[in-house]
Scaffold this active site. Structure first.
Site, mmCIF file in Angstrom:
data_model
loop_
_atom_site.group_PDB
_atom_site.id
_atom_site.type_symbol
_atom_site.label_atom_id
_atom_site.label_comp_id
_atom_site.label_asym_id
_atom_site.label_seq_id
_atom_site.Cartn_x
_atom_site.Cartn_y
_atom_site.Cartn_z
ATOM 1 N N CYS A 18 -3.405 1.411 6.359
ATOM 2 C CA CYS A 18 -3.822 0.667 7.549
ATOM 3 C C CYS A 18 -4.443 1.585 8.593
ATOM 4 O O CYS A 18 -5.180 1.138 9.459
ATOM 5 C CB CYS A 18 -2.632 -0.075 8.134
ATOM 6 S SG CYS A 18 -1.232 1.018 8.423
ATOM 7 N N GLU B 110 7.265 0.338 16.152
ATOM 8 C CA GLU B 110 8.323 0.893 15.314
ATOM 9 C C GLU B 110 8.432 2.380 15.675
ATOM 10 O O GLU B 110 7.737 2.878 16.534
ATOM 11 C CB GLU B 110 7.961 0.725 13.832
ATOM 12 C CG GLU B 110 7.879 -0.722 13.418
ATOM 13 C CD GLU B 110 7.612 -0.908 11.927
ATOM 14 O OE1 GLU B 110 6.760 -0.176 11.375
ATOM 15 O OE2 GLU B 110 8.268 -1.768 11.308
ATOM 16 N N GLU C 188 3.451 -5.422 12.291
ATOM 17 C CA GLU C 188 2.556 -4.274 12.080
ATOM 18 C C GLU C 188 1.456 -4.777 11.161
ATOM 19 O O GLU C 188 1.704 -5.027 9.980
ATOM 20 C CB GLU C 188 3.314 -3.115 11.418
ATOM 21 C CG GLU C 188 4.440 -2.543 12.249
ATOM 22 C CD GLU C 188 3.972 -1.837 13.509
ATOM 23 O OE1 GLU C 188 2.778 -1.480 13.582
ATOM 24 O OE2 GLU C 188 4.789 -1.660 14.413
ATOM 25 N N THR D 32 -1.426 -13.059 7.634
ATOM 26 C CA THR D 32 -0.030 -13.378 7.291
ATOM 27 C C THR D 32 0.843 -13.274 8.550
ATOM 28 O O THR D 32 1.741 -14.099 8.764
ATOM 29 C CB THR D 32 0.511 -12.409 6.209
ATOM 30 O OG1 THR D 32 -0.474 -12.226 5.209
ATOM 31 C CG2 THR D 32 1.790 -12.905 5.591
ATOM 32 N N ASN E 200 0.800 -1.238 0.000
ATOM 33 C CA ASN E 200 0.000 0.000 0.000
ATOM 34 C C ASN E 200 0.829 1.282 0.000
ATOM 35 O O ASN E 200 0.469 2.268 -0.618
ATOM 36 C CB ASN E 200 -1.014 -0.008 1.151
ATOM 37 C CG ASN E 200 -0.364 -0.033 2.506
ATOM 38 O OD1 ASN E 200 0.694 -0.643 2.684
ATOM 39 N ND2 ASN E 200 -0.956 0.623 3.462
ATOM 40 N N GLY F 284 2.059 -6.101 7.202
ATOM 41 C CA GLY F 284 1.142 -6.705 6.238
ATOM 42 C C GLY F 284 -0.147 -7.097 6.946
ATOM 43 O O GLY F 284 -0.497 -6.548 8.000
#
Ligand code: NAD
Length: 480
Positions: free
Chosen positions: A282, A461, A248, A230, A150, A226
């Site tokens: 997101c 992060e 994340e 996943t 994205n 992602g």
């Protein structure tokens, strides 16, 4: 046609697997090149190169690493127009967004961590009266950085910059859906003189290349951005190996509009939070909750502004909504619009594909879509759609809206619109998400912790958090 190559040990090479996948431009539906579908053999080569490069890179000093990262940032900044074009072509996002957000932010990520590492400090404890303890942070070794489609180069650099600054060597895998700017970035690393093997970029499908990478025994840590599904899969693979893991993941973020907000600002900010990057961020506020006393007036203004958004050729400077990223994703979004209607949702705006003409007639365009009349706990309001689709619903009280806001399995971000400072703090403290914006959206300071609660992720992060992730503490105790 741009045929993409892997970047391994300082060279651009074809995959040993000899397997390729097509790269499709979402705005036209046409093939624009091929992408290596790298195998475990390619992953091995990349990890070996990174292992060989690690001792020198880890010990060359923060100053040296900083200089090279700054040089890469300068070269990237110089090439901003080409990178923005490529990002727009590969992802379907508007050229304007790529030029003003994606690529500038990638430059910023590199500069931020190139300079942050110069300010990192260790701890020391004097153990009265007879010992000195000091704590050193050592780079982990070879790490894997896996990023989504994205915000391709933006999120790719958000991971590799702190890893490289900290002294790790990296095997990175960009999304196979948007590999172009990572490939161009490899060329810039070569031009900047980044030593061979320090950064390796391998391309390929997640279940094929990505999985081989996270399973590799010499990968010390995995930094992943992602989807939640996943992330679960990767966590299950690496947990028994005790690898460090940063995740994340997805979001289904509430956008809460109180009756005491600045209405014009709330409407403008909510339109941005809903449809930027075709709703494929997101952090997008995909569930709009509005106090019942201003519900109708907010709705009218919001719909008017959303209806004025122009959908079309991403290269056109007047267009605000480009194509969604792929044919598969296009069908997924449309299936959620169908589901919303089956769940009793009323489409107030959009709800359908946009058919363009000429070169763009086979592109993946969806109209900004607003849906009301859905309960907070239906699938449309609980699952991540990740497209230009939002729901809107009224609420009566703070406790009610907090129940709605906190009802999903996600906890990434939230936005609150209110002019009442006490309320802003009170509500922000009760929302279960890693980030809360008050009277703004996506206002970022790279020093702040970034990440989600619940199934939106593990770890943070940003700032020194990322440097801490890519290093491991060692305490040294000296008897005096
Ligand atoms: P995805 O999970 O399908 O893919 C992300 C990356 O993981 C890709 O590079 C992919 O090739 C790789 N991958 C897939 N399967 C793998 C496996 N088994 N092993 C190793 N790697 C694998 O996600 P996506 O569709 O590319 O991105 C959209 C998702 O990303 C959304 O859910 C969105 O919310 C999330 N996202 C989260 C953040 C955040 O900061 N929290 C930021 C951006 C996007």
């Amino acid at each position: 046609m741009q045929d993409i190559l892997n970047y391994i040990n300082g060279q651009l090479i074809q995959p040993k697997s000899n397997l390729y996948i097509d790269n499709i431009a979402p705005a036209t539906g046409k093939k624009i090149g091929s992408i290596p579908n790298s195998s475990a053999i390619d992953v091995n080569l990349a990890v070996e190169a990174a292992q060989a490069a690690f001792p020198t890179w880890a010990s060359c000093g923060a100053d040296q690493r900083s200089k090279i990262l700054l040089k890469i940032a300068d070269l990237l900044e110089k090439a901003l127009p080409e990178f923005a074009q490529a990002e727009s072509l590969d992802n379907g996002k508007t050229l304007k967004l790529a030029s003003t957000v994606d690529i500038p932010r990638a430059v910023h990520n590199l500069r931020f961590y190139a300079t942050a590492i110069l300010h990192a400090h260790d701890e020391a404890y004097y153990t009265e009266p007879h010992a000195l303890n000091y704590t050193r942070r050592e780079p982990l070794g070879v790490v894997a950085c896996i990023s989504p489609w994205n915000l391709p180069l933006y999120l790719f650099t958000w991971k590799i910059a702190p890893a490289l600054a900290a002294g790790c060597t990296v095997v990175a895998k960009p999304s196979e859906v948007t590999p172009l700017t990572a490939f161009m970035f490899a060329k810039i690393c070569i031009e900047a003189g980044l030593p061979a093997g320090v950064l390796n970029i391998i391309h390929g499908e997640g279940a094929h290349t990505g999985q081989a990478l996270v399973e590799h025994p010499d990968i010390e840590a995995v930094s992943f951005t992602g989807g939640t599904h996943t992330g679960q899969r990767i966590a299950a693979l690496v947990a028994p190996k005790f690898k460090k893991l940063s995740l994340e993941l997805g979001g289904k973020n509430p956008n809460i509009v109180f009756e005491d907000c600045d209405l014009e600002k709330a409407v403008k900010g909510s339109v941005l939070a809903s449809f930027s990057n075709q709703g494929q961020i997101c952090l997008c506020g995909s569930r709009i909750m509005v106090h019942q006393s201003i519900y109708e007036v907010f709705k009218e203004k919001f719909l008017a502004k959303a209806a004025a958004l122009q959908v079309g050729n991403p290269q056109d400077p007047h267009v605000q909504v480009g194509a969604v990223v792929s044919e598969g994703h296009y069908h997924k979004i449309l299936s959620y619009i169908d589901l919303a209607q089956k769940e009793g949702g009323k489409i107030l705006l959009g709800g359908m594909p946009v058919q363009l003409e000429g070169d763009y007639s086979k592109g993946f365009f969806i109209a900004p879509t607003v849906i009301e009349n859905l309960p907070y706990d239906c699938r449309t309001n609980q699952e991540e759609i990740f497209g230009p689709v939002v729901t809107i619903m009224p609420f009566e009280s703070e406790s009610e809206v907090l129940k709605y806001a906190n009802s999903t399995k996600y906890g990434l971000a939230a936005t609150i619109w209110t002019e009442n400072l006490t309320r802003a703090h009170r509500v922000a403290h009760q929302i279960k998400s890693g980030i809360v914006w008050v009277n703004c959206w996506l206002l970022r300071d790279l020093r702040t912790p970034f990440g989600g609660m619940k199934e939106s992720g593990v770890g943070r992060e940003g700032g020194f958090e990322a440097i801490r992730f890519f290093t491991e503490e060692k305490n040294i105790c000296i008897k005096l």
